[in-house]
Structures are given as C-alpha cells and as structure tokens.
Design an enzyme around this catalytic site. Structure first.
Site, short mmCIF file in Angstrom:
data_model
loop_
_atom_site.label_atom_id
_atom_site.label_comp_id
_atom_site.label_asym_id
_atom_site.label_seq_id
_atom_site.Cartn_x
_atom_site.Cartn_y
_atom_site.Cartn_z
N TYR A 190 44.43 46.99 46.63
CA TYR A 190 44.67 47.44 45.15
C TYR A 190 43.34 48.84 44.85
CZ TYR A 190 44.14 47.47 39.98
OH TYR A 190 44.22 47.63 38.69
N ARG A 231 43.34 35.69 35.52
CA ARG A 231 41.89 36.18 35.49
C ARG A 231 40.95 35.49 34.57
NH1 ARG A 231 43.76 42.57 34.66
NH2 ARG A 231 45.73 41.74 34.52
N PHE A 236 40.08 30.55 31.15
CA PHE A 236 39.37 29.88 30.33
C PHE A 236 40.33 29.44 28.92
CE2 PHE A 236 35.03 32.23 31.42
CZ PHE A 236 34.96 31.48 32.58
#
Length: 370
Positions: A190, A231, A236
């Site tokens: 990347y 991510r 979360f």
C-alpha cells in the site's frame, strides 16, 4: 440528530455551504468517480447528487461511477442511480480505458484497498489499483488533452501512509517530509504503491500538462466507513453495538488525529477544483493528537451518552501476527498548505465526529459483505 439519516442530511447541507464555489465550478460538468462505492465515494457521490437535488447547481452535474463492486453494490448507490444524472458502470480500475470512453471533465481516483487487514490480504490487487489503474486514467487524461478536450481536474487519492513512521521532529508532518517507509514490510504494498502513484502524477503533470493533484488523507472517520472494514473506529463501534467491551488490539499507545469525513470531503473537492497540478495536499486535522486508548475511552463515553452503553475498554491480541508491524507510532499532519492555497477549514470536533459516526453505525450495524 437522532438517526443516521439526520447525520447524513446535516453533513450534506454543511458540504453544500463549504463547497459553494467549487460546486459552481462543477455545474454542468461530467465527473467520473472511480471507486465510488467505497468509503470516500459515499460522500463524494452524494455531495454532487445532493447539490443537484437541492438546486445548489445549474446546470446539473453529471456523475459517472466506475467500481468493481467486489464487496457488493451498495443500496444507497443503487437508489441514486435510479434517478437522473447518475450512471453506474461495473468495471475495475485496472481495465484499460478505451477510446470509446465518455468525455469526462473531472476524474477522482478513489479506487483502492485502504484497510490494512484487506490490503495485506490482497497485496497484488492493491498495487495494481494504485499503479496500473492510475496509469490507465492518466493515459486517458493525456489522450483527452491531445484531442483538445483536456480535463479540468484530476484527483488521486494518495495516503498519509506514504510518510511511514515519521521521525519525532517531523510531527506534525508537512508535505515536504520524504518519509520513513519500509519497501519490504507487510504494509509496503500500500505505502509504496501510493508513493509511486504520486510519482506518476507529478510526471504526467510535468510532461503532459495533466491537471492532476494528490490528496494525502489522515485517518478519516465517519459515515460510509463500513463496520466490517477492520479499522479502529468500526471495530470499536461493532463492540459497542454488540454490548461487549471495546477491544484494543494493541497497548493503546499509537497516537493519531482523526478527521471527520464531512470535513475531509470538503478538502478533496477543493483539491479537485483548485489544486495545483503535481502538488500533494495533506487533508486531516492538526489536533487533538490522541492515543488509541484515549480514542477508545471517548467512544465509550459517547456511546454511554447516546445509547446507555456500559462496557469497558480492554486489551486483546489480533489473530494477524503482522498486525502491528510497521505501524506508525504517531500520525499528525500540518494542513497549512491546504488552508492557505485551498481555503480548507475543518470544523467538526472529534467528540462531535464520534457522535455522528456512532449514530450512523447504529443504523448500519451490518455491512452485508462479511
């Protein structure tokens, strides 16, 4: 704001105000968004269609989306395509752009795998999109200029990852910093392909006059970033919505600034319309720079206020043995260049960004591609 729809409507209204002059420049133009079904495409496409719908531009902006839909055709995009002035084409950015292609006025290359979990799983495909796909689009732009139809603007999405793990004296990081990047590590597919992509852009701008500029995003968060992305904020949010503890897959020490996608997208359109050819621009926020542990605590507090969440933050370990390899200790930009040259002015605070994001995730608890 009480729902994800409220968040989207507010964000799009704010974008129409922040981009009034840029949208005026795009009026009546044909904009190609490559990778329009992805995270950044979510608001890139909807900003233009909302401007059409609300009468913010005349003549209307024509929007074409190219995407492979490897993770499915999103319902929001299919709904937009049912209206006028939006065309969808299923194709990969690595497919050659034939001479039968339409005459586009602006191109946005947002087709890339940006989640470390996924680009490490598909390294060759990641490099192909960032290098060969970009080359295809730049060659199209060169041909258009040769036939007297030069593009008015071309935006390549690079990445803050091109800086690697910056030295302490390079934080906040300016566009002039040359980077500290591994060319052989697990993130190299990347990082290095984005770096080479920028080199392609600079040379096409210099050698062929292509009006291409580069955006270097710094940790964008918000609507459109699928809960399955892996991510940190989607992970979360997944924990919050499941009512379980928020898991950090590190010691919580890495530090970042987090930019709300609404603010970021305003910067991207400003680069597309006003950016100098061959120039990179950091797009993000300069503060607060916080640890992942503090981000987790902020998410927990916001979730408690919004949903009555009662979970705690815990440490865990990723199943990916290379999860933390080459992970930058700090990532924080200086955005002076974008402020002074483009009028970029992010406004959404981090806590507000988290509230808006969580409300959107509440209404989008599954991405349908897992």
């Amino acid at each position: 704001m009480k729902t994800g729809r409220d968040v989207i409507e507010l964000d799009l209204a704010e974008l129409r105000v922040a981009l009034s002059s840029e949208l005026a420049a795009l009026a009546g133009k044909h904009v190609l968004i490559v990778g329009g079904a992805g995270f950044l495409g979510y608001y890139l496409v909807q900003t233009l269609t909302s401007a059409n719908r609300c009468g913010a531009v005349r003549p209307l902006i024509r929007v074409t989306v190219w995407d492979s839909y490897s993770r499915g055709l999103p319902a929001w995009l299919a709904e937009l395509a049912a209206g006028s002035h939006v065309t969808l084409e299923q194709r990969s950015v690595t497919d050659p752009v034939g001479r039968e292609a339409a005459d586009f006025d602006y191109i946005v290359h947002a087709a890339s795998i940006a989640s470390p979990t996924y680009y490490k799983r598909y390294p060759i495909e990641t490099m192909d999109a960032n290098v060969n796909g970009l080359r295809n689009l730049l060659e199209y732009a060169r041909r258009q200029a040769d036939k007297g139809r030069p593009l008015a603007g071309f935006l390549f999405f690079s990445s803050s990852e091109i800086y690697g793990d910056p030295a302490p004296d390079a934080i906040p990081t300016p566009e002039t910093y040359r980077g500290n990047v591994s060319c052989t590590g697990p993130r190299a597919c990347y990082d290095e392909s984005k770096r080479f992509g920028e080199t392609l852009c600079v040379n096409f701008a210099q050698a062929h006059g292509v009006r291409v500029a580069m955006a270097r995003p710094f940790n964008n968060i918000g609507p459109g970033l699928k809960i399955s992305d892996r991510r940190v904020l989607p992970d979360f949010a997944r924990d919050v919505l499941a009512g379980r503890p928020i898991e950090m897959l590190s010691d919580g020490g890495p530090r970042r600034t987090y930019c709300y996608v609404g603010d970021a997208v305003s910067g991207y359109f400003k680069i597309l319309v006003c950016g100098r050819p061959g120039e990179p621009y950091n797009i993000g926020v300069e503060s607060p720079e916080i640890s992942v542990a503090e981000l987790a605590e902020r998410v927990s507090r916001s979730a408690a206020e919004l949903f009555g969440y009662k979970g705690r933050v815990i440490r865990a370990r990723s199943d990916d043995a290379t999860y933390l390899d080459d992970n930058p200790a700090r990532r924080c930009p200086t955005i002076a260049k974008a402020r002074s040259e483009l009028g970029y002015a992010p406004k959404v605070t981090l806590d507000d960004a988290l509230r808006r994001s969580l409300l959107w995730y509440k209404d989008h608890p599954s991405a349908g591609d897992e």
